[in-house]
Design an enzyme around this catalytic site. Sequence first.
Site, PDB file in Angstrom:
ATOM      1  N   TYR A  10       1.531   1.280  13.458  1.00  0.00           N
ATOM      2  CA  TYR A  10       2.380   2.247  12.743  1.00  0.00           C
ATOM      3  C   TYR A  10       1.814   3.656  12.841  1.00  0.00           C
ATOM      4  O   TYR A  10       0.608   3.869  12.900  1.00  0.00           O
ATOM      5  CB  TYR A  10       2.577   1.850  11.279  1.00  0.00           C
ATOM      6  CG  TYR A  10       1.350   1.567  10.457  1.00  0.00           C
ATOM      7  CD1 TYR A  10       0.879   2.478   9.516  1.00  0.00           C
ATOM      8  CD2 TYR A  10       0.688   0.346  10.584  1.00  0.00           C
ATOM      9  CE1 TYR A  10      -0.227   2.200   8.742  1.00  0.00           C
ATOM     10  CE2 TYR A  10      -0.422   0.061   9.803  1.00  0.00           C
ATOM     11  CZ  TYR A  10      -0.869   0.995   8.882  1.00  0.00           C
ATOM     12  OH  TYR A  10      -1.976   0.718   8.108  1.00  0.00           O
ATOM     13  N   HIS A  19       0.821  -1.204   0.000  1.00  0.00           N
ATOM     14  CA  HIS A  19       0.000   0.000   0.000  1.00  0.00           C
ATOM     15  C   HIS A  19       0.863   1.266   0.000  1.00  0.00           C
ATOM     16  O   HIS A  19       1.982   1.268   0.506  1.00  0.00           O
ATOM     17  CB  HIS A  19      -0.910   0.023   1.230  1.00  0.00           C
ATOM     18  CG  HIS A  19      -1.796  -1.178   1.347  1.00  0.00           C
ATOM     19  ND1 HIS A  19      -2.157  -1.724   2.556  1.00  0.00           N
ATOM     20  CD2 HIS A  19      -2.408  -1.950   0.398  1.00  0.00           C
ATOM     21  CE1 HIS A  19      -2.939  -2.764   2.362  1.00  0.00           C
ATOM     22  NE2 HIS A  19      -3.109  -2.924   1.062  1.00  0.00           N
TER      23      HIS A  19
END
Length: 212
Positions: A148, A78
């Site tokens: 993240y 991604h």
Amino acid sequence: MKLHSTAFDNVYLIEEPFFEDERGYFMETWNEMGYSNKKLLKDIPSLKAIQNDNSLFSTIFVQDNLSVSKKSVFRGLHYQTGEFGQSKLVRVLKGSVIDFIVDLREQSKTYGKFEYFELNDRNKLSLFVPPYFAHGFLSLEDDTIFTYKCGNYYNKDSEGSVNFSDPVIRHIHSNKDTILDIIKLYNPIDDENDIIISQKDSQAPKFLYRRH
């Protein structure tokens, strides 16, 4: 904090100190001043940072994400395009992954190459990924918790993806190994279909046909 350079410009493995006793351990996982002193953060838009000299690359982190994955799950690859390009600071809270990044910067000498890193709850390493890299990971254990920080907000209109099994994407050092080769090395499978992946990711375009 120790920064370990990688084969890609501006991509760093980060080793944070931790303090362990009979109760367990404690560690500081984010300190804006500390990261600023290491020149990992600049309070300027990520697109401007990339266009200047390609050496400083981040925005202040604005979004945190967390996922829980079964063994053999692959999430990715991604990225976001244009002004919505995202820097990421990734780590594993529980379990283990093989983390993959692919250089999407067309002017880069490492364009189209990938690298991988083992992140787990034992080595406690984190990885800093600048904007304009595709990112994904393979979960090696059930109930792996992956988190993240993002340097830009999620933007649906700028999101892009690349099919992880595209053989055009080659390892930065060997130039022959593919991402699928590395997956099989760490997670032996009989068939690509043994990898658990979302329908959306399975339909991601090949590298050369990705969204720019």
